[in-house]
Design a protein around this motif. Structure first.
Motif, PDB file in Angstrom:
ATOM      1  N   ARG A 168       0.831  -1.203   0.000  1.00  0.00           N
ATOM      2  CA  ARG A 168       0.000   0.000   0.000  1.00  0.00           C
ATOM      3  C   ARG A 168       0.873   1.264   0.000  1.00  0.00           C
ATOM      4  O   ARG A 168       0.671   2.180  -0.798  1.00  0.00           O
ATOM      5  CB  ARG A 168      -0.929  -0.028   1.218  1.00  0.00           C
ATOM      6  CG  ARG A 168      -1.892   1.145   1.280  1.00  0.00           C
ATOM      7  CD  ARG A 168      -2.873   1.000   2.455  1.00  0.00           C
ATOM      8  NE  ARG A 168      -3.587   2.253   2.648  1.00  0.00           N
ATOM      9  CZ  ARG A 168      -3.075   3.299   3.280  1.00  0.00           C
ATOM     10  NH1 ARG A 168      -1.862   3.246   3.785  1.00  0.00           N
ATOM     11  NH2 ARG A 168      -3.790   4.418   3.396  1.00  0.00           N
TER      12      ARG A 168
ATOM     13  N   TYR B 163      -2.571  -3.559  -7.754  1.00  0.00           N
ATOM     14  CA  TYR B 163      -2.201  -3.640  -6.340  1.00  0.00           C
ATOM     15  C   TYR B 163      -2.996  -4.747  -5.658  1.00  0.00           C
ATOM     16  O   TYR B 163      -4.205  -4.863  -5.868  1.00  0.00           O
ATOM     17  CB  TYR B 163      -2.532  -2.339  -5.596  1.00  0.00           C
ATOM     18  CG  TYR B 163      -2.189  -1.037  -6.276  1.00  0.00           C
ATOM     19  CD1 TYR B 163      -1.212  -0.938  -7.269  1.00  0.00           C
ATOM     20  CD2 TYR B 163      -2.859   0.134  -5.896  1.00  0.00           C
ATOM     21  CE1 TYR B 163      -0.905   0.276  -7.859  1.00  0.00           C
ATOM     22  CE2 TYR B 163      -2.557   1.352  -6.475  1.00  0.00           C
ATOM     23  CZ  TYR B 163      -1.587   1.428  -7.473  1.00  0.00           C
ATOM     24  OH  TYR B 163      -1.301   2.638  -8.050  1.00  0.00           O
TER      25      TYR B 163
ATOM     26  N   TYR C 298      -7.321   0.060   0.699  1.00  0.00           N
ATOM     27  CA  TYR C 298      -7.151   1.412   0.145  1.00  0.00           C
ATOM     28  C   TYR C 298      -8.498   2.127   0.287  1.00  0.00           C
ATOM     29  O   TYR C 298      -9.562   1.488   0.222  1.00  0.00           O
ATOM     30  CB  TYR C 298      -6.843   1.373  -1.351  1.00  0.00           C
ATOM     31  CG  TYR C 298      -5.502   0.806  -1.734  1.00  0.00           C
ATOM     32  CD1 TYR C 298      -4.400   1.649  -1.911  1.00  0.00           C
ATOM     33  CD2 TYR C 298      -5.352  -0.548  -1.986  1.00  0.00           C
ATOM     34  CE1 TYR C 298      -3.174   1.137  -2.312  1.00  0.00           C
ATOM     35  CE2 TYR C 298      -4.126  -1.068  -2.388  1.00  0.00           C
ATOM     36  CZ  TYR C 298      -3.043  -0.219  -2.541  1.00  0.00           C
ATOM     37  OH  TYR C 298      -1.840  -0.724  -2.948  1.00  0.00           O
TER      38      TYR C 298
END
Lengths: 370, 370
Positions: free
Chosen positions: B279, B292, B300
């Motif tokens: 992150r 990601y 997130y």
């Protein structure tokens, strides 16, 4: 329980009474450092510049803790008020790598301070004592080759088998270049991880290549099925491993790596029982391998080689504490019979990995010469 | 000494009296087999189809032997007349991989019957319980990729650092082809070996590729420096690892492997603290990574991503015994804000590797789509 164990202690320690055996040894130099093979952050075991090793193990309620270093001995540890058992080897250990474990209250356990290495047919604790020539296997700021784990199909054993392949620095970039290959075998009780982990074969190669001392080549290391001997070592049947190596692994390597595939560019070597395997397979398949190395693994005679394609190189080695006379006599006899034989004796080492690290260092420059 | 230890025994075992906790558990099925992660030839530890584990350890003169499976519990063992300590877990373990060690007479040792895996900041014993879906990470007769150990130069840390690189089957032969890359991080207490050894990342990939479920890609796994946190985890400084990863490892990989080097073809994912690293680094370097994945590693928010290059994929996962609601809410919020987010929940697993094996299986098909 305590009394029983004390009886065992005195029985086993026998002639090695404290203060007596020490008297014949040099004074201990207080420059101990953590062994290079400790688990992250672990202060013990420690080794000093003379090769003495000190141990420290937490087991506050144990009755006995002993270190077993095999042929290198190993002390009983003494319990302190803090619950830690400590002690030092009776004498300096030979230079280099040693397997060991702890005997705790009658059981066999690894030292929680040390990394493990596959030997003695299991993952054993490992200890590294400083060597005067340790530079040749040190991790240095030079280009590094890669060590690849491959899983190759094996019809004869009906599974995917593991091998490790060292490719030299530059292998990925020089995509038109093809390389010779050394098939390198471990000893009995070891496996395909041993030459990289305790042997440091990749670092030995990286350093030799960085110094321009050798022509870069590939090394292939697989499990020699040496731990499946149930009877005497002479009853070992080479056929299953020969099939895996010659009919399954070599074709996989030649198909997946940029190899030179002629006999002159393929060598086989092995340590201890891996040397026995090397001798048997190279004599059965002399058309497959051009150079042979037996590292503390016996000898060839001229009679063995009669009527077969002539090897380009025969390399015979052992530690000075093993049987150097036998190695040197065999090489003299082979030379007299017209064979290109070379001997190497590792000074002040026994049947341990320091002998074989040095053997690889001295064998590599002799291989694949034109 | 014996009496002291018995006192400790009763104190620690507390409410888990034999026969009491058992009453609420299903009857034990007698189909125990050696754990798949045992040392060669070792019969114990054993696991059955329900997930119960049995242990057997030789230590005839020990006073107490306890198994410690962390959050999964672990029984005190009982000594038999033969000097072996035996016992079974109080309840079935979750499916998949578990770290454990033995507490013997107040010390911490690995089980001599089991292989070791790097977790809990040391090489711990490993135990594998059968899973209903274990086929996806099984070793099968399919083409296998290679796992390469590389040693890449790191100026910032002044050493050669180790990473492992998975290259998919066919990589050696299709020499004109370039591949996307996933940088995949372990958790705190683990290291660069963990995703291959306990995660079986290479076998998961081999199987997905053989089934045609994913576009082949490269995976790079290195040590995230996560075990050097001395204070609270929030005090962890990402800068040193970000430098190693982005400025040193990525250039090495792109120079030594046939990679696609644009953002869309480079992903980063990590488990637990490796998710935290993912992150932080993807938010600091959104121009470097296009996709990601946080595996039991947080979430997130749309605010995090505002004003940055839009990710191609955000993958958030955890075990059903962790915080699935938080994962699913975060994904709903990200989707509402226009981000391509996906959640995955591993049923009946906690903060352990089975969650992350399943996460990789479900993440891989979503990566690098055009």
């Amino acid at each position: 329980m305590k009394h029983t164990m004390l009886a065992v202690f005195f029985f086993l320690s026998g002639t090695a009474l404290p203060g007596f055996s020490q008297a014949t040894q040099p004074a201990v130099v207080e420059d101990f450092k953590p062994s290079a093979l400790n688990q992250p952050g672990q202060e013990y075991p420690q080794v000093n510049s003379q090769g003495y090793a000190r141990f420290r193990v937490k087991a506050p309620y144990a009755d006995t803790v002993k270190v077993n270093l095999g042929g290198q001995g190993g002390p009983y540890l003494t319990k302190g008020a803090d619950g830690f058992w400590t002690g030092m080897t009776e004498k300096p250990l030979d230079e280099g790598f040693h397997y060991y474990h702890l005997a705790i209250d009658g059981g066999r356990f690894n030292d929680p301070g040390a990394l493990s290495f596959f030997g003695w047919a299991r993952w054993e604790s490992g200890l590294e004592t400083p060597a005067h020539d340790q530079d040749f296997y040190a991790l240095k700021d030079v280009p590094h080759g890669h060590v690849q784990q491959i899983l190759f199909p094996s019809k004869s054993t009906q599974t995917s088998r593991r091998a490790f392949v060292y490719t030299p620095p530059g292998y990925e970039k020089e995509t038109a270049k093809k390389y010779p290959v050394l098939y390198l075998q471990h000893g009995r009780g070891e496996n395909e991880t041993s030459w990289s982990n305790q042997g440091r074969a990749n670092l030995i190669m990286d350093n030799l290549i960085a110094e321009g001392k050798i022509k870069p080549f590939i090394i292939v290391m697989t499990y020699g099925m040496t731990n499946e001997v149930t009877g005497r070592i002479n009853d070992f049947n080479i056929a299953p491993f020969q099939t895996v190596l010659v009919d399954e692994l070599i074709p996989y390597v030649d198909a997946h790596f940029r190899t030179l595939t002629d006999r002159a560019n393929r060598a086989m070597a092995g340590l201890s029982m891996g040397g026995m395997e090397t001798r048997l397979i190279t004599l059965n398949k002399p058309e497959v391998f051009g150079s042979y190395g037996l590292l503390s693994g016996g000898v060839y005679s001229a009679d063995d080689l009669k009527g077969k394609p002539k090897p380009k190189l025969i390399f015979l080695s052992c530690g000075s504490k093993e049987y150097p006379d036998r190695i040197q006599k065999a090489v003299a006899d082979l030379k007299a019979a017209g064979y290109p034989a070379v001997s190497h004796v590792s000074e002040n080492t026994a049947h341990e990995f320091q002998t074989w690290r040095r053997s690889l260092r001295d064998l590599a420059p002799l291989l694949f010469k034109n």
